[in-house]
Design a protein around this motif. Sequence first.
Motif, PDB file in Angstrom:
ATOM      1  N   UNK A  28     -45.188  11.588  24.360  1.00  0.00           N
ATOM      2  CA  UNK A  28     -43.966  11.018  24.931  1.00  0.00           C
ATOM      3  C   UNK A  28     -42.962  10.680  23.840  1.00  0.00           C
ATOM      4  N   UNK A  29     -41.755  11.252  23.944  1.00  0.00           N
ATOM      5  CA  UNK A  29     -40.694  10.953  22.985  1.00  0.00           C
ATOM      6  C   UNK A  29     -40.322   9.478  23.042  1.00  0.00           C
ATOM      7  N   UNK A  30     -40.292   8.907  24.246  1.00  0.00           N
ATOM      8  CA  UNK A  30     -39.946   7.493  24.391  1.00  0.00           C
ATOM      9  C   UNK A  30     -40.942   6.586  23.700  1.00  0.00           C
ATOM     10  N   UNK A  31     -42.231   6.896  23.842  1.00  0.00           N
ATOM     11  CA  UNK A  31     -43.254   6.067  23.196  1.00  0.00           C
ATOM     12  C   UNK A  31     -43.219   6.231  21.684  1.00  0.00           C
ATOM     13  N   UNK A  32     -43.006   7.478  21.213  1.00  0.00           N
ATOM     14  CA  UNK A  32     -42.884   7.683  19.766  1.00  0.00           C
ATOM     15  C   UNK A  32     -41.708   6.882  19.209  1.00  0.00           C
ATOM     16  N   UNK A  33     -40.602   6.905  19.927  1.00  0.00           N
ATOM     17  CA  UNK A  33     -39.410   6.171  19.477  1.00  0.00           C
ATOM     18  C   UNK A  33     -39.673   4.668  19.441  1.00  0.00           C
ATOM     19  N   UNK A  34     -40.414   4.171  20.432  1.00  0.00           N
ATOM     20  CA  UNK A  34     -40.713   2.740  20.473  1.00  0.00           C
ATOM     21  C   UNK A  34     -41.582   2.331  19.289  1.00  0.00           C
ATOM     22  N   UNK A  35     -42.610   3.153  18.998  1.00  0.00           N
ATOM     23  CA  UNK A  35     -43.493   2.843  17.870  1.00  0.00           C
ATOM     24  C   UNK A  35     -42.712   2.878  16.559  1.00  0.00           C
ATOM     25  N   UNK A  36     -41.890   3.915  16.391  1.00  0.00           N
ATOM     26  CA  UNK A  36     -41.096   4.028  15.164  1.00  0.00           C
ATOM     27  C   UNK A  36     -40.128   2.859  15.002  1.00  0.00           C
ATOM     28  N   UNK A  37     -39.528   2.421  16.111  1.00  0.00           N
ATOM     29  CA  UNK A  37     -38.606   1.290  16.056  1.00  0.00           C
ATOM     30  C   UNK A  37     -39.322   0.029  15.574  1.00  0.00           C
ATOM     31  N   UNK A  38     -40.533  -0.203  16.092  1.00  0.00           N
ATOM     32  CA  UNK A  38     -41.296  -1.386  15.683  1.00  0.00           C
ATOM     33  C   UNK A  38     -41.699  -1.299  14.218  1.00  0.00           C
ATOM     34  N   UNK A  39     -42.050  -0.100  13.775  1.00  0.00           N
ATOM     35  CA  UNK A  39     -42.421   0.074  12.367  1.00  0.00           C
ATOM     36  C   UNK A  39     -41.207  -0.166  11.470  1.00  0.00           C
ATOM     37  N   UNK A  40     -40.044   0.314  11.882  1.00  0.00           N
ATOM     38  CA  UNK A  40     -38.832   0.115  11.102  1.00  0.00           C
ATOM     39  C   UNK A  40     -38.474  -1.364  11.031  1.00  0.00           C
ATOM     40  N   UNK A  41     -38.664  -2.081  12.156  1.00  0.00           N
ATOM     41  CA  UNK A  41     -38.418  -3.526  12.144  1.00  0.00           C
ATOM     42  C   UNK A  41     -39.362  -4.224  11.170  1.00  0.00           C
ATOM     43  N   UNK A  42     -40.591  -3.738  11.121  1.00  0.00           N
ATOM     44  CA  UNK A  42     -41.571  -4.301  10.191  1.00  0.00           C
ATOM     45  C   UNK A  42     -41.144  -4.036   8.747  1.00  0.00           C
ATOM     46  N   UNK A  43     -40.652  -2.835   8.479  1.00  0.00           N
ATOM     47  CA  UNK A  43     -40.172  -2.512   7.128  1.00  0.00           C
ATOM     48  C   UNK A  43     -38.988  -3.407   6.744  1.00  0.00           C
ATOM     49  N   UNK A  44     -38.090  -3.662   7.721  1.00  0.00           N
ATOM     50  CA  UNK A  44     -36.942  -4.516   7.432  1.00  0.00           C
ATOM     51  C   UNK A  44     -37.390  -5.937   7.130  1.00  0.00           C
ATOM     52  N   UNK A  45     -38.399  -6.407   7.846  1.00  0.00           N
ATOM     53  CA  UNK A  45     -38.939  -7.746   7.591  1.00  0.00           C
ATOM     54  C   UNK A  45     -39.462  -7.834   6.166  1.00  0.00           C
ATOM     55  N   UNK A  46     -40.155  -6.770   5.727  1.00  0.00           N
ATOM     56  CA  UNK A  46     -40.674  -6.753   4.355  1.00  0.00           C
ATOM     57  C   UNK A  46     -39.534  -6.752   3.344  1.00  0.00           C
ATOM     58  N   UNK A  47     -38.509  -5.959   3.634  1.00  0.00           N
ATOM     59  CA  UNK A  47     -37.388  -5.853   2.698  1.00  0.00           C
ATOM     60  C   UNK A  47     -36.645  -7.168   2.576  1.00  0.00           C
ATOM     61  N   UNK A  48     -36.467  -7.862   3.718  1.00  0.00           N
ATOM     62  CA  UNK A  48     -35.668  -9.073   3.706  1.00  0.00           C
ATOM     63  C   UNK A  48     -36.320 -10.185   2.906  1.00  0.00           C
ATOM     64  N   UNK A  49     -37.631 -10.077   2.637  1.00  0.00           N
ATOM     65  CA  UNK A  49     -38.304 -11.115   1.866  1.00  0.00           C
ATOM     66  C   UNK A  49     -37.761 -11.161   0.446  1.00  0.00           C
ATOM     67  N   UNK A  50     -37.468  -9.985  -0.140  1.00  0.00           N
ATOM     68  CA  UNK A  50     -37.068  -9.935  -1.532  1.00  0.00           C
ATOM     69  C   UNK A  50     -35.558  -9.808  -1.719  1.00  0.00           C
ATOM     70  N   UNK A  51     -34.823  -9.549  -0.665  1.00  0.00           N
ATOM     71  CA  UNK A  51     -33.375  -9.401  -0.778  1.00  0.00           C
ATOM     72  C   UNK A  51     -32.741 -10.785  -0.928  1.00  0.00           C
ATOM     73  N   UNK A  52     -31.851 -10.986  -1.895  1.00  0.00           N
ATOM     74  CA  UNK A  52     -31.153 -12.274  -2.004  1.00  0.00           C
ATOM     75  C   UNK A  52     -30.470 -12.623  -0.681  1.00  0.00           C
ATOM     76  N   UNK A  53     -30.592 -13.888  -0.280  1.00  0.00           N
ATOM     77  CA  UNK A  53     -30.110 -14.298   1.038  1.00  0.00           C
ATOM     78  C   UNK A  53     -28.616 -14.047   1.207  1.00  0.00           C
TER      79      UNK A  53
END
Length: 474
Positions: A380-405
């Motif tokens: 399912x393209x929709x399910x793949x997109x949902x999983x990828x979106x959640x993974x990207x959000x997780x990557x952003x969470x990791x990035x925001x830890x080290x980015x100056x506020x």
Amino acid sequence: MATLIRTLSDHSDDVTYCAFSSSFLATCSLDKTIRVYSLSDLAELPYSPLGGHAYAVHCCCFSPSGRLLASCSTDGSSALWDTRDGRRLAVLPQPGASPVRVCRFAPHGPFLLAGAADGSAVLWNVRSRQLYRSGKVKDGSLMACAFSPDGNCFVTGSSSGDLTIWDDKMRCLYNEKAHDLGVTCCDIASHPVSVSENGFKYFQMASCGQDNHIKLWLILFADFSGVQLKYKCTLNGHSAPVLACAFSCDGQMVVSGSVDKCVIIYETSTGNTLHTLSQHTRYVTTCAFAPHSPLLATGSMDKTVHIWQLDLKQPCAGQCTVENESKVAVEDWSEDDVSAWLCAQDLADFVGLFKMNNIDGKELLNLTKESLANELKIESLGLRSKVLQKIEELRMTMTSVSVPDEFLCPITRELMKDPVIATDGYSYEREAMENWISNRRSSPMTNLPLHSLTLIPNRTLKMAISRWLETQQK
């Protein structure tokens, strides 16, 4: 242990507030609606959503009996609703028609308190639908309020940073400068924590603000000796302004939500952190404990409301779980950690598939749309997109830890690409701020009116971000 058991995604814009009664959960939003759910199965009631406000709804609350629901809005009014059938019973216009930011029912008696952006506080008699008393804070917008357990006094918090205590005749009894950059929320626990020498009871009060702090106070409401407010402690843990705080029914816990996208639950007796919940992807704007069940609701600018089940028997301080992704680097997650994350993201159907393919934290971060389709065979393209979106959000969470506020947009909490300065003096990502001012004319940081909608490119900040990015790539 705090387990995410449901995500409500019915609102089409930022969630601004959530409130419990013994039977219902109500949520409201910038989308102008209030939604009501049954606590028995978290199903939305047939008469929901409630519409009628002309602009954004900022707050909602239930009467002590649960039969009335109040809401307030930028349209300058508060509304009363019948929770049995969803009928709108009354519209209560704020004197001066100023946007109403907060509303609270008194725990006893027929009164509803409504506070507005012009600093006005109004007590309405909900039986007669008549204005009973009105007052005004000395400076700033009224952003928060809470009643004493007996209903004879109440506290207000303003954008100027003051906590003000009033009696039910709207006489100012006490004023305290509490948060330098403005108060965003306050709450008073319903159970006393100590008794004074004269037999009067001390109650706990929590306040939070733009200074990133949650403060605990001891407050004494005495019939004859007046009011006493004693600072107790400051609860740390948030890295950005704290927008919401609330006590549990027994007063043993206080929960907070912040611009840093996190929810933190503290033990009030020690100040220790019990849980840090980081599943929201935008500002956490509201949080509330259910009165008679171990449920917690948190709402966010990501348009969702998370419902959490609390296991009050298990001590949680210091545990390294998916609740706090910063405690264990995602790259070091085990397969079980990935399974817990999938469940928290409403992706529990993929747990077996991910385990079969030995997906740990490192493998999770390397997943692509091609590997999801070709290796994991997610058709399912929709399910793949949902999983990828959640993974990207997780990557952003990791990035925001080290980015100056200062490089993060206050609206999206993401690294800015095209920063602009608004007339409130803060810098924002251009697209995010343009979207913001297309719907409202207030500052995202202060909630005060913007004198102009002009956005000026912040070239100095853009150059600083570019230089920082270059150093990260070396």
